[in-house]
Design an enzyme around this catalytic site. Structure first.
Site, mmCIF file in Angstrom:
data_model
loop_
_atom_site.group_PDB
_atom_site.id
_atom_site.type_symbol
_atom_site.label_atom_id
_atom_site.label_comp_id
_atom_site.label_asym_id
_atom_site.label_seq_id
_atom_site.Cartn_x
_atom_site.Cartn_y
_atom_site.Cartn_z
ATOM 1 N N ARG A 1 11.801 -7.683 5.715
ATOM 2 C CA ARG A 1 12.041 -6.099 5.468
ATOM 3 C C ARG A 1 13.316 -5.702 6.668
ATOM 4 N NH1 ARG A 1 6.990 -2.598 5.234
ATOM 5 N NH2 ARG A 1 6.604 -2.915 7.454
ATOM 6 N N ARG B 1 -9.198 1.062 9.475
ATOM 7 C CA ARG B 1 -8.638 -0.444 9.731
ATOM 8 C C ARG B 1 -10.055 -1.018 10.422
ATOM 9 N NH1 ARG B 1 -2.836 0.447 9.140
ATOM 10 N NH2 ARG B 1 -1.763 -1.506 9.559
ATOM 11 N N ARG C 1 11.865 -3.257 11.743
ATOM 12 C CA ARG C 1 10.956 -2.662 12.738
ATOM 13 C C ARG C 1 10.644 -4.004 13.585
ATOM 14 N NH1 ARG C 1 6.260 -0.197 8.609
ATOM 15 N NH2 ARG C 1 4.939 -1.582 10.031
ATOM 16 N N ARG D 1 -0.374 -9.547 13.174
ATOM 17 C CA ARG D 1 -0.914 -8.473 12.304
ATOM 18 C C ARG D 1 -1.827 -8.889 11.299
ATOM 19 N NH1 ARG D 1 4.603 -6.001 10.581
ATOM 20 N NH2 ARG D 1 3.346 -4.388 9.221
ATOM 21 N N LYS E 1 0.849 -1.246 -0.030
ATOM 22 C CA LYS E 1 -0.013 -0.052 0.019
ATOM 23 C C LYS E 1 0.841 1.454 -0.041
ATOM 24 C CE LYS E 1 -2.256 -1.034 3.920
ATOM 25 N NZ LYS E 1 -1.553 -2.269 4.240
#
Ligand code: ADP
Ligand code: ZN
Length: 221
Positions: free
Chosen positions: A127, A88, A160, A171, A13
């Site tokens: 990531r 959300r 992260r 998540r 996104k």
């Protein structure tokens, strides 16, 4: 134009939102980025949000809605907006409908980006990013030349906290339970939901999004 980019964590996104900003001159409102910047600034909102974010849980609706309302108020009433990572929850979607109605606007379309769960887990848990120049790497698809070191500036890469594998899976569950149901909300509200396959090269995804927006909404590119 008010567009919502909806989709699971890791589907791209952020990347696609930035490309749409370039193509159409819209303003992107990304609540995750706003929250991370609030944390870096050490603001009250940042410290309230921290524990939720690190655990991969949603930050309470009141905080998010206030943040978005503040941001929207700063924009001209004809400024196109693209929401990334918001709403959300159903409560956030309803609050957004209200905030927009107050200024005579509505959600024009929802772009739903999807990809298989195993792809998302691999993208997120691989990531790493550079705290100095913000360059992003993926140890599976796009690793730095020297492990753990930024190619661009030589800084040590960081991950992260919410990209640790167990938190990533959590998540995705939160997305499935709380966010995915918004598709029905928008279908009932008769905002067009444009479905886009996100498990392709980013240029292909972005072309598909632009084409459908032009076709469905007549926005000029
Ligand atoms: P991702 O889409 O990769 O999960 P984001 O940067 O959008 O990443 O969000 C990171 C975290 O910020 C979320 O896991 C959540 O804790 C918080 N957050 C961002 N947007 C919202 C929102 N609209 N409502 C509640 N929490 C949010
Ligand atoms: Zn760097």
């Amino acid at each position: 134009m008010v567009i919502i980019l909806l989709g699971p964590p890791g589907v791209g996104k952020g990347t696609q939102g930035a490309l749409l900003v370039e193509a159409f001159g819209w303003e992107r409102i990304a609540t995750g980025d706003l929250l991370r910047s609030a944390r870096r600034d050490g603001s009250e909102l940042g410290s309230k949000a921290q524990s939720y974010m690190d655990a991969g849980n949603l930050v309470p609706d009141e905080l998010i809605v206030a943040l978005v309302r503040d941001h929207l108020q700063k924009l001209a009433s004809d400024q196109g907006v693209i929401f990334d990572g918001f709403p959300r929850t159903l409560a956030q979607a309803e609050a957004l409908d209200g905030v927009l109605a107050d200024v005579g606007r509505k959600v024009d379309a929802v772009v739903l980006l999807e990809a298989p769960a195993d792809v998302l887990v691999k993208r997120l848990s691989g990531r790493w990013s550079c705290p100095q120049c913000q360059e992003v790497y993926n140890i599976h698809f796009d690793p730095p030349v020297t492990e753990g070191i930024c190619d661009e500036c030589g800084a040590r890469l960081t991950q992260r906290k919410d990209d640790l594998p167990d938190t990533v899976r959590h998540r995705l569950g939160v997305y499935r339970d709380q966010t995915r149901p918004l598709v029905e909300h928008y279908e009932e509200a008769s905002a067009p939901v444009i479905r886009i396959e996100g498990d392709r090269k980013l240029e292909h995804v972005s072309r598909a999004i632009r084409r459908s927006l032009v076709k469905q909404l007549g926005v000029g590119a």
